[in-house]
Design an enzyme around this catalytic site. Structure first.
Site, PDB file in Angstrom:
ATOM      1  N   LYS A 185       0.873  -1.171   0.000  1.00  0.00           N
ATOM      2  CA  LYS A 185       0.000   0.000   0.000  1.00  0.00           C
ATOM      3  C   LYS A 185       0.910   1.220   0.000  1.00  0.00           C
ATOM      4  O   LYS A 185       1.473   1.589   1.011  1.00  0.00           O
ATOM      5  CB  LYS A 185      -0.900   0.001   1.241  1.00  0.00           C
ATOM      6  CG  LYS A 185      -2.211   0.813   1.074  1.00  0.00           C
ATOM      7  CD  LYS A 185      -2.031   2.289   0.799  1.00  0.00           C
ATOM      8  CE  LYS A 185      -1.595   3.049   2.042  1.00  0.00           C
ATOM      9  NZ  LYS A 185      -1.522   4.545   1.757  1.00  0.00           N
ATOM     10  N   GLU A 191       9.959   2.006  10.597  1.00  0.00           N
ATOM     11  CA  GLU A 191      10.987   3.036  10.382  1.00  0.00           C
ATOM     12  C   GLU A 191      10.262   4.363  10.463  1.00  0.00           C
ATOM     13  O   GLU A 191       9.482   4.720   9.581  1.00  0.00           O
ATOM     14  CB  GLU A 191      11.676   2.823   9.034  1.00  0.00           C
ATOM     15  CG  GLU A 191      12.984   3.579   8.903  1.00  0.00           C
ATOM     16  CD  GLU A 191      12.792   4.936   8.252  1.00  0.00           C
ATOM     17  OE1 GLU A 191      12.785   5.943   9.005  1.00  0.00           O
ATOM     18  OE2 GLU A 191      12.652   5.004   7.031  1.00  0.00           O
ATOM     19  N   CYS A 195      13.689  11.504   6.610  1.00  0.00           N
ATOM     20  CA  CYS A 195      13.572  11.238   8.043  1.00  0.00           C
ATOM     21  C   CYS A 195      14.924  11.229   8.741  1.00  0.00           C
ATOM     22  O   CYS A 195      15.022  11.512   9.934  1.00  0.00           O
ATOM     23  CB  CYS A 195      12.857   9.911   8.274  1.00  0.00           C
ATOM     24  SG  CYS A 195      13.538   8.535   7.349  1.00  0.00           S
ATOM     25  N   GLU A 254      10.111  16.723  14.670  1.00  0.00           N
ATOM     26  CA  GLU A 254      10.498  16.540  13.266  1.00  0.00           C
ATOM     27  C   GLU A 254       9.705  17.513  12.390  1.00  0.00           C
ATOM     28  O   GLU A 254       8.474  17.490  12.383  1.00  0.00           O
ATOM     29  CB  GLU A 254      10.237  15.102  12.829  1.00  0.00           C
ATOM     30  CG  GLU A 254      10.710  14.822  11.417  1.00  0.00           C
ATOM     31  CD  GLU A 254      10.520  13.374  11.017  1.00  0.00           C
ATOM     32  OE1 GLU A 254      11.444  12.786  10.430  1.00  0.00           O
ATOM     33  OE2 GLU A 254       9.429  12.823  11.292  1.00  0.00           O
TER      34      GLU A 254
END
Length: 464
Positions: free
Chosen positions: A170, A245, A279, A371
Site C-alpha cells: 500500500k 521506520e 527522516c 520533526e
C-alpha cells in the site's frame, strides 16, 4: 502521466472494488496529473488472499531462483530509470537531477544487493546437534511513504522476496504512480502471480485494513511516529510482527578541530536534499561556542545557493507546506533567530518553502525537538563534548546523525555514545549494505543489507 485504473492483484490489473479515486497532484505547479483508485478493505482482502495463495510456492522456490527474479527486477528498473525519474519528478516535485541520481539510481543498487544476498545467504545453519532453519515469515503488508517512493518500496519488497515472503504493498496516496510502475516491473521481471500485489488508497482505509488483516504475518511501515505507534499497538494485539521506520531529529555534531567549512556545507546539503523531506536528515547542527557565529555565517551562505524551483523542489502537498511554515513561525515565536529564509512562500505557485536556517536555538525549543520534515536547519551551541552529547541524545528520536572531528578515532569515540541507529563519520558515504533504522521512537527493526533480510525471516531448530 500514465496511470492504471485498477489494482495489481494475482499477477493482473483488476478493477477496484469501489468507485472512489485519488487525485495525483504535481506539487511544483499544483496541477492534477492523474487519478488512481482509492482501495477499500475488499481490495486489500483480495490482495492478501492472492499473496497467501502464492506463498507456499514462492517460499519453496530455491534461493538461487528467487535471486534470479530479483536480479531481473533490478535490470528492469535500471532499463526504465528515465521513466522512473520523470514519474517521481511529476508526483513528488523532486528536481530531475535528484530524481535521476537518487530516486531512480539507489533502488537499482538496493535491488542488486538483495539479488546477491538471496543467492549467498545461509538459510540453514548447524549449531551442535541442531540444524537451524531461517524461513520466510509469510505474507508481508508493506506500507510505504511518499518521500522516497521507489527506494522505500524496494527496501521492503526486495528483502521480503529474497526471504521467500509474498507482499501486498500500500503506497502513499501522494505518490502512487511510482508504485504502479514498480508493479509493471515485477511482471516484466517474471515474478509469479500473487508474489507481489499492489493496492492504492489512503492510510485510514487501505492502510488500516492491510495492517489489521488477520492473514498478514508482518507489517513493514515507514512513516510518522504517531502512525507507527498505532500500527504497533494493533499488531501487538494480534501478536503480529512489525518493522517500523519512523521519525528523526538527527544531530550533525561538529567537534572542535573539525573542518568547519566542510562540515557545515555537507550538513546543509544533507538537509536541503529532497527539500528536507528525509527522516534521517541532520536537522540539528551542533557547534562549539568558540566557532558558533562562524558556523552560522557559513550555513547562511550555503543555504543561499539552494534556490526554490531550481536546486530545491516543493514539498509534497499543501498540508505539508503549511505544516513546515508553521514550524518556522513557531521557531520565531520561541525566540530563535532567522539567518536565512523564513515563513514566507518563495514562489506564488507550488508548495515551496524557503530554505531556512535558525540560530540561537536552545535544546528545549519546538524546532529542536520535533520533526519538521522540510528544508529547515537549527544551529545549537554547546560548551564541551559532554554537553554536545547531552543535546544530541536529548530528543525522543534516534535515527541517524553525523560527527565531524580532526581525526576519525575521535569522531568514532563520540559516535559510540550517541543514541542513534546510524552515524556518518567525517562525511562517510552512503552504503546500501549498512543497516538502517532507529533507536527510541525512531522505530523497530532494520532495513538494507543482511539485517534488512533478517526482518523477514523466522527461526526453526531441528535437533538430531
Amino acid at each position: 502521466m500514465k496511470a492504471h485504473d485498477g489494482m495489481y492483484i494475482g499477477g493482473e490489473w483488476r478493477p477496484a472494488a469501489g468507485t472512489d479515486t485519488i487525485a495525483v497532484v504535481n506539487p511544483a505547479d499544483e496541477q492534477v496529473i492523474a487519478h488512481v483508485p482509492a482501495g477499500t478493505a475488499a481490495d486489500v482482502d483480495d490482495a492478501v488472499r492472492a499473496a497467501r495463495a502464492a506463498f507456499p510456492g514462492w517460499a519453496a522456490t530455491p534461493p538461487a531462483e528467487r535471486a534470479a527474479r530479483i536480479g531481473a527486477l533490478r535490470d528492469v528498473l535500471a532499463a526504465r530509470k528515465d521513466e522512473v525519474a520523470e514519474t517521481v519528478t511529476a508526483e513528488l516535485g523532486s528536481p530531475l537531477p535528484m530524481s535521476q541520481m537518487v530516486h531512480a539510481g539507489v533502488p537499482v543498487l538496493v535491488a542488486g544487493s538483495y539479488a546477491e544476498l538471496a543467492a549467498t545467504y545461509a538459510f540453514e545453519e548447524r549449531h551442535g546437534n541442531s540444524t537451524v532453519l531461517l524461513e520466510p515469515v509469510g505474507v508481508v503488508g508493506a506500507i510505504t511513504p511518499w518521500n522516497y517512493p521507489l527506494h522505500q518500496i524496494v527496501a521492503k519488497v526486495a528483502p521480503a522476496l529474497a526471504a521467500g515472503c509474498t507482499v501486498v504493498l500500500k503506497p502513499a496516496e501522494d505518490t502512487p504512480l511510482t508504485a504502479q510502475l514498480f508493479a509493471e516491473a515485477t511482471a516484466e521481471a517474471g515474478l509469479p502471480a500473487g508474489v507481489f500485489n499492489l493496492v492504492t488508497g489512503t492510510g485510514p482505509v487501505a492502510g488500516q485494513a492491510l495492517a489489521a488483516h488477520e492473514d498478514v504475518d508482518l507489517v513493514s511501515f515507514t512513516g510518522s511516529t504517531a502512525v507507527g505507534k498505532q500500527i504497533g499497538a494493533a499488531a501487538g494485539g494480534a501478536v503480529k510482527r512489525v518493522a517500523l521506520e519512523l521519525g528523526g531529529k538527527s544531530a550533525n555534531v561538529i567537534l572542535p578541530g573539525a573542518d568547519l567549512a566542510k562540515a557545515v556545507n555537507v550538513g546543509v546539503a544533507n538537509v536541503m536534499s529532497n527539500s528536507g523531506q528525509t527522516c534521517s536528515a541532520w536537522t540539528r547542527m551542533l557547534v562549539d561556542a568558540d566557532r558558533y557565529e562562524e558556523a552560522v555565517a557559513l550555513a547562511a551562505a550555503a543555504v543561499a545557493k539552494y534556490v526554490p524551483g531550481e536546486r530545491v523542489g516543493p514539498l509534497v502537498n499543501a498540508k505539508q507546506q503549511a505544516r513546515v511554515r508553521g514550524y518556522i513561525e513557531k521557531g520565531i515565536e520561541e525566540g530563535a533567530r532567522v539567518v536565512a529564509g523564513g515563513p514566507e512562500a518563495p514562489l506564488a505557485t507550488g508548495y515551496y518553502v524557503s530554505p531556512t536556517v535558525f540560530a540561537d536555538v536552545t535544546p528545549q525549543m519546538t524546532i529542536a525537538q520535533e520533526e519538521i520534515f522540510g528544508p529547515v536547519i537549527s544551529i545549537l551551541k554547546y560548551e564541551d563534548e559532554d554537553d554536545a552529547l547531552r543535546i544530541a541524545n536529548g530528543t525522543v528520536y534516534g535515527l541517524a546523525g553525523a560527527v565531524w572531528a580532526a581525526d576519525d578515532d575521535r569522531a568514532v569515540a563520540f559516535a559510540r555514545r550517541m543514541d542513534t541507529g546510524q552515524v556518518d563519520i567525517n562525511g562517510g558515504r552512503f552504503n546500501p549494505l549498512a543497516p538502517f533504522g532507529g533507536y527510541k521512537q525512531s522505530g523497530v527493526g532494520r532495513e538494507l543489507g543482511v539485517h534488512g533480510l533478517a526482518e523477514y525471516l523466522q527461526t526453526k531448530s531441528l535437533q538430531f
